[in-house]
Design a protein around this motif. Structure first.
Motif, mmCIF file in Angstrom:
data_model
loop_
_atom_site.group_PDB
_atom_site.id
_atom_site.type_symbol
_atom_site.label_atom_id
_atom_site.label_comp_id
_atom_site.label_asym_id
_atom_site.label_seq_id
_atom_site.Cartn_x
_atom_site.Cartn_y
_atom_site.Cartn_z
ATOM 1 N N GLY A 196 0.732 -0.872 0.167
ATOM 2 C CA GLY A 196 0.184 -0.017 -0.186
ATOM 3 C C GLY A 196 0.913 1.488 -0.295
ATOM 4 O O GLY A 196 1.479 0.958 -0.763
ATOM 5 N N VAL A 197 0.262 2.165 1.063
ATOM 6 C CA VAL A 197 1.001 3.662 1.111
ATOM 7 C C VAL A 197 2.703 3.115 1.585
ATOM 8 O O VAL A 197 3.080 4.098 0.859
ATOM 9 N N LEU A 198 2.650 2.142 2.791
ATOM 10 C CA LEU A 198 4.163 2.152 2.796
ATOM 11 C C LEU A 198 5.151 1.819 1.377
ATOM 12 O O LEU A 198 6.517 1.663 1.366
ATOM 13 N N ALA A 199 4.484 0.978 0.299
ATOM 14 C CA ALA A 199 5.267 0.521 -1.049
ATOM 15 C C ALA A 199 5.164 2.343 -1.627
ATOM 16 O O ALA A 199 6.628 2.847 -2.458
ATOM 17 N N ALA A 200 3.677 2.282 -2.357
ATOM 18 C CA ALA A 200 4.402 3.256 -3.641
ATOM 19 C C ALA A 200 4.367 4.568 -3.187
ATOM 20 O O ALA A 200 4.950 5.268 -4.278
ATOM 21 N N ILE A 201 4.580 5.064 -2.298
ATOM 22 C CA ILE A 201 5.964 6.486 -1.212
ATOM 23 C C ILE A 201 6.685 6.507 -2.005
ATOM 24 O O ILE A 201 7.397 7.392 -3.020
ATOM 25 N N PRO A 202 8.294 5.265 -1.029
ATOM 26 C CA PRO A 202 8.954 5.416 -2.542
ATOM 27 C C PRO A 202 9.267 4.829 -3.164
ATOM 28 O O PRO A 202 10.518 5.334 -4.153
ATOM 29 N N LEU A 203 8.949 3.986 -4.202
ATOM 30 C CA LEU A 203 8.795 4.280 -5.711
ATOM 31 C C LEU A 203 7.742 5.225 -5.915
ATOM 32 O O LEU A 203 8.782 5.811 -7.043
ATOM 33 N N GLY A 204 7.027 5.898 -5.978
ATOM 34 C CA GLY A 204 6.526 7.438 -6.319
ATOM 35 C C GLY A 204 8.043 8.353 -6.282
ATOM 36 O O GLY A 204 8.560 9.025 -7.491
ATOM 37 N N ILE A 205 8.571 8.477 -5.454
ATOM 38 C CA ILE A 205 9.895 9.671 -5.048
ATOM 39 C C ILE A 205 10.853 9.173 -5.395
ATOM 40 O O ILE A 205 11.698 10.188 -6.468
ATOM 41 N N LEU A 206 11.694 7.936 -5.771
ATOM 42 C CA LEU A 206 12.367 7.516 -4.983
ATOM 43 C C LEU A 206 12.723 6.957 -6.607
ATOM 44 O O LEU A 206 13.507 7.132 -7.360
ATOM 45 N N LEU B 211 6.266 9.707 5.895
ATOM 46 C CA LEU B 211 7.458 8.569 4.756
ATOM 47 C C LEU B 211 7.511 9.456 3.198
ATOM 48 O O LEU B 211 8.963 9.923 2.663
ATOM 49 N N ALA B 212 7.090 10.434 3.006
ATOM 50 C CA ALA B 212 7.413 11.321 1.865
ATOM 51 C C ALA B 212 8.599 12.067 2.433
ATOM 52 O O ALA B 212 9.422 12.873 1.867
ATOM 53 N N LEU B 213 8.372 12.677 3.700
ATOM 54 C CA LEU B 213 9.385 13.741 3.893
ATOM 55 C C LEU B 213 10.947 13.647 3.838
ATOM 56 O O LEU B 213 12.687 13.127 3.995
ATOM 57 N N VAL B 214 10.859 11.676 4.822
ATOM 58 C CA VAL B 214 12.303 10.590 4.580
ATOM 59 C C VAL B 214 12.977 11.061 3.317
ATOM 60 O O VAL B 214 13.624 10.508 3.361
ATOM 61 N N CYS B 215 12.069 10.311 2.557
ATOM 62 C CA CYS B 215 12.221 9.373 0.869
ATOM 63 C C CYS B 215 12.918 11.052 0.186
ATOM 64 O O CYS B 215 13.625 10.655 -0.440
ATOM 65 N N ALA B 216 12.202 12.104 0.415
ATOM 66 C CA ALA B 216 12.686 12.775 0.135
ATOM 67 C C ALA B 216 13.872 13.167 0.630
ATOM 68 O O ALA B 216 15.093 14.248 -0.462
ATOM 69 N N TRP B 217 14.706 13.441 1.389
ATOM 70 C CA TRP B 217 15.418 13.762 2.603
ATOM 71 C C TRP B 217 16.198 13.100 2.814
ATOM 72 O O TRP B 217 17.788 13.171 2.677
ATOM 73 N N ALA B 218 16.156 11.922 2.455
ATOM 74 C CA ALA B 218 17.229 11.384 3.666
ATOM 75 C C ALA B 218 18.425 10.621 1.857
ATOM 76 O O ALA B 218 19.669 10.725 2.474
ATOM 77 N N PRO B 219 18.024 10.893 0.369
ATOM 78 C CA PRO B 219 19.186 10.618 -0.176
ATOM 79 C C PRO B 219 20.387 11.722 -0.002
ATOM 80 O O PRO B 219 21.778 11.896 -0.004
ATOM 81 N N GLU B 220 19.638 13.111 0.920
ATOM 82 C CA GLU B 220 20.318 14.208 0.681
ATOM 83 C C GLU B 220 21.661 13.659 2.482
ATOM 84 O O GLU B 220 22.441 14.451 1.925
ATOM 85 N N TRP B 221 21.271 13.005 3.364
ATOM 86 C CA TRP B 221 21.487 12.722 4.753
ATOM 87 C C TRP B 221 22.863 11.580 3.678
ATOM 88 O O TRP B 221 23.780 11.754 5.215
#
Length: 142
Positions: A17-27, A130-140
């Motif tokens: 569901g959402v837990l898989a779709a957000i990283p898929l959509g953003i990353l 989750l979207a914030l983590v996916c958006a900022w994690a690559p920078e961290w």
């Protein structure tokens, strides 16, 4: 169009569901985080609608009504009697999924209109974090 459809199917799926779709959509697909959140909340809530409508269909079947009328154990009765609180419902959504929360609520006799707000709130908070983590994690990581 195929990428958007695959994203929508993952977001509406009860498995991941959402837990898989957000990283898929953003990353994976490069969609903007705000668009992913805006899309995932109603797609995640679609699971609730399917369970609610399916439950209404099951209630029309005599065998289902007979099965539900059987006596339950004390633990199950205690659990079902405490269902429907706003914060407890919202806390369950990330743990077991919106479809399972709706099924539990319908088993407890709680209508969808009573749990719509906590489920939507939980989906919105979960999607946003989750979207914030996916958006900022690559920078961290860099």
């Amino acid at each position: 169009m195929g990428r958007l459809l695959s994203f929508a199917l993952v977001a509406a799926s009860p498995v991941g569901g959402v837990l898989a779709a957000i990283p898929l959509g953003i990353l994976g697909l490069g969609y903007p985080p705000w668009a992913v959140v805006v899309a995932c909340v109603p797609l995640g809530y679609l699971q609730v609608l399917v369970v609610d409508l399916g439950w209404d269909g099951l209630e029309r079947l005599e065998g289902w009504r007979r099965l539900r009328s059987r006596p339950r154990g004390r633990w199950v009765e205690k659990l079902l009697s405490h269902c429907g609180g706003f914060w407890s419902t919202a806390a369950l959504v990330p743990l077991v999924g919106p479809w399972a929360v709706m099924a539990l609520m319908r088993a407890a006799g709680v209508p969808q209109r009573r749990v719509a707000a906590p489920i939507l709130l939980a989906l919105t908070v979960l999607s946003s974090v989750l979207a914030l983590v996916c958006a900022w994690a690559p920078e961290w990581v860099r």
